[in-house]
Design a protein around this motif. Structure first.
Motif, PDB file in Angstrom:
ATOM      1  N   PHE A 185      66.672  55.396  52.544  1.00 23.42           N
ATOM      2  CA  PHE A 185      65.443  55.394  53.331  1.00 23.42           C
ATOM      3  C   PHE A 185      64.683  54.093  53.080  1.00 23.42           C
ATOM      4  O   PHE A 185      64.655  53.595  51.956  1.00 23.42           O
ATOM      5  CB  PHE A 185      64.545  56.582  52.945  1.00 23.42           C
ATOM      6  CG  PHE A 185      65.221  57.913  53.044  1.00 23.42           C
ATOM      7  CD1 PHE A 185      65.408  58.526  54.275  1.00 23.42           C
ATOM      8  CD2 PHE A 185      65.687  58.554  51.900  1.00 23.42           C
ATOM      9  CE1 PHE A 185      66.048  59.747  54.365  1.00 23.42           C
ATOM     10  CE2 PHE A 185      66.330  59.780  51.983  1.00 23.42           C
ATOM     11  CZ  PHE A 185      66.514  60.378  53.218  1.00 23.42           C
ATOM     12  N   THR A 186      64.075  53.570  54.135  1.00 20.41           N
ATOM     13  CA  THR A 186      63.323  52.324  53.978  1.00 20.41           C
ATOM     14  C   THR A 186      61.935  52.572  53.393  1.00 20.41           C
ATOM     15  O   THR A 186      61.309  51.649  52.876  1.00 20.41           O
ATOM     16  CB  THR A 186      63.168  51.615  55.338  1.00 20.41           C
ATOM     17  OG1 THR A 186      62.469  52.494  56.250  1.00 20.41           O
ATOM     18  CG2 THR A 186      64.526  51.262  55.929  1.00 20.41           C
ATOM     19  N   SER A 187      61.467  53.825  53.476  1.00 20.16           N
ATOM     20  CA  SER A 187      60.126  54.151  52.993  1.00 20.16           C
ATOM     21  C   SER A 187      60.002  55.652  52.816  1.00 20.16           C
ATOM     22  O   SER A 187      60.838  56.426  53.288  1.00 20.16           O
ATOM     23  CB  SER A 187      59.069  53.671  53.998  1.00 20.16           C
ATOM     24  OG  SER A 187      59.213  54.389  55.219  1.00 20.16           O
ATOM     25  N   MET A 188      58.937  56.084  52.168  1.00 17.54           N
ATOM     26  CA  MET A 188      58.666  57.511  52.039  1.00 17.54           C
ATOM     27  C   MET A 188      58.415  58.138  53.413  1.00 17.54           C
ATOM     28  O   MET A 188      58.771  59.284  53.660  1.00 17.54           O
ATOM     29  CB  MET A 188      57.462  57.727  51.126  1.00 17.54           C
ATOM     30  CG  MET A 188      57.764  57.538  49.645  1.00 17.54           C
ATOM     31  SD  MET A 188      58.889  58.835  49.019  1.00 17.54           S
ATOM     32  CE  MET A 188      57.814  60.281  49.135  1.00 17.54           C
ATOM     33  N   GLU A 189      57.790  57.373  54.302  1.00 18.30           N
ATOM     34  CA  GLU A 189      57.540  57.893  55.650  1.00 18.30           C
ATOM     35  C   GLU A 189      58.852  58.218  56.357  1.00 18.30           C
ATOM     36  O   GLU A 189      58.961  59.262  57.026  1.00 18.30           O
ATOM     37  CB  GLU A 189      56.752  56.868  56.473  1.00 18.30           C
ATOM     38  CG  GLU A 189      56.371  57.384  57.857  1.00 18.30           C
ATOM     39  CD  GLU A 189      55.536  56.383  58.626  1.00 18.30           C
ATOM     40  OE1 GLU A 189      56.073  55.784  59.587  1.00 18.30           O
ATOM     41  OE2 GLU A 189      54.358  56.185  58.256  1.00 18.30           O
ATOM     42  N   GLU A 190      59.851  57.368  56.201  1.00 22.72           N
ATOM     43  CA  GLU A 190      61.146  57.633  56.829  1.00 22.72           C
ATOM     44  C   GLU A 190      61.777  58.892  56.246  1.00 22.72           C
ATOM     45  O   GLU A 190      62.392  59.687  56.967  1.00 22.72           O
ATOM     46  CB  GLU A 190      62.101  56.450  56.638  1.00 22.72           C
ATOM     47  CG  GLU A 190      63.412  56.622  57.399  1.00 22.72           C
ATOM     48  CD  GLU A 190      64.330  55.423  57.263  1.00 22.72           C
ATOM     49  OE1 GLU A 190      65.551  55.636  57.149  1.00 22.72           O
ATOM     50  OE2 GLU A 190      63.829  54.289  57.269  1.00 22.72           O
ATOM     51  N   LEU A 191      61.625  59.104  54.946  1.00 22.85           N
ATOM     52  CA  LEU A 191      62.116  60.340  54.332  1.00 22.85           C
ATOM     53  C   LEU A 191      61.398  61.545  54.936  1.00 22.85           C
ATOM     54  O   LEU A 191      62.024  62.571  55.247  1.00 22.85           O
ATOM     55  CB  LEU A 191      61.903  60.295  52.821  1.00 22.85           C
ATOM     56  CG  LEU A 191      62.358  61.540  52.030  1.00 22.85           C
ATOM     57  CD1 LEU A 191      62.966  61.144  50.686  1.00 22.85           C
ATOM     58  CD2 LEU A 191      61.190  62.505  51.813  1.00 22.85           C
TER      59      LEU A 191
ATOM     60  N   LEU B 204      60.067  61.811  57.911  1.00 17.32           N
ATOM     61  CA  LEU B 204      60.537  62.014  59.287  1.00 17.32           C
ATOM     62  C   LEU B 204      61.915  62.675  59.291  1.00 17.32           C
ATOM     63  O   LEU B 204      62.213  63.498  60.168  1.00 17.32           O
ATOM     64  CB  LEU B 204      60.581  60.674  60.021  1.00 17.32           C
ATOM     65  CG  LEU B 204      59.216  60.031  60.278  1.00 17.32           C
ATOM     66  CD1 LEU B 204      59.384  58.639  60.867  1.00 17.32           C
ATOM     67  CD2 LEU B 204      58.366  60.903  61.205  1.00 17.32           C
ATOM     68  N   ALA B 205      62.748  62.332  58.312  1.00 19.77           N
ATOM     69  CA  ALA B 205      64.061  62.966  58.190  1.00 19.77           C
ATOM     70  C   ALA B 205      63.904  64.454  57.877  1.00 19.77           C
ATOM     71  O   ALA B 205      64.658  65.289  58.375  1.00 19.77           O
ATOM     72  CB  ALA B 205      64.889  62.278  57.105  1.00 19.77           C
TER      73      ALA B 205
END
Length: 218
Positions: free
Chosen positions: A62-68, A70-71
């Motif tokens: 993941f590029t960021s916690m936000e991407e995690l 969203l996953a």
């Protein structure tokens, strides 16, 4: 061009499997931690520590916690949509209602951490997650509206009105999931009362539908 040897292929497959397991471990670790805190307060170090990996390993997935986050939203809704689709194959509205509610209740129990996450973050502090959850609920509503169009009385309704009745049903289902989350594990009677009430509410919507004068379908 040389083809890959079986040993090399096995090594690549093994590496890919390990990478997928680590990704799943990170997602599960976040869900476990989110039982007791909001996503906005969750740190990358907490997640990697819970998952048993070093912080730098996080960025391979993941590029960021936000991407995690969203996953997690995607994962939470994907399996529910798949399960509800099977109920919507029914042609009898009464059967659709009963099957959909039963599937929802079972899914809440089987994926409790996912629903706790969605219930909290639906109105939480991370805007991207709120937006993603709203988008998923709109998608769910649109899919249901499309299915409702094949039933008698509803097949002449306008798109706007189909979206309206589908939205009412989805709102009831979301509220039901959140109520079930609040029911003590040992309180089967309380859960049965919630199920009876939501089935009655959905039947009321279905009974009222033939009497609604929809605008011409468009």
């Amino acid at each position: 061009m040389h083809s890959r040897t079986p040993t090399r292929e096995a090594s690549l497959d093994s590496r890919q499997a390990r990478k997928q397991r680590t990704r799943e471990d990170l997602l599960q670790a976040a869900l476990v931690l989110l039982k007791d805190e909001s996503f906005s307060s969750l740190s990358l170090r907490e997640v990697t520590r819970e998952a048993g990996v070093v912080p730098t390993a996080f960025y391979r997935h993941f590029t960021s916690m936000e991407e995690l986050g969203l996953a997690l939203v995607d994962e939470s809704f994907r399996t529910l949509r798949q399960m509800i689709r099977s109920a919507r194959l029914e042609t009898n509205p009464e059967h659709v209602i009963r099957s959909s509610v039963q599937i929802l209740v079972r899914h809440v129990h089987e994926h409790r951490l996912h629903f706790l996450f969605i219930a909290r973050e639906r109105f939480g502090g991370v805007g991207a997650l709120r937006q993603a959850i709203r988008t998923e609920i709109r998608l769910f509503t649109s899919e249901l509206a499309t299915d409702l169009a094949r039933f008698p009385y509803l097949n002449t309704w306008s798109t706007e009105d189909l979206q309206m009745i589908a939205g009412l049903m989805v709102h009831l289902m979301v509220s039901t999931a959140e109520e079930i989350l609040d029911v003590p594990v040992a309180s089967a009677e309380s859960e049965d009362e919630i199920v009876r009430r939501v089935e009655k509410q959905l039947r009321l919507v279905a009974v009222a539908a033939p009497h609604w004068r929809s605008a011409s379908r468009r």
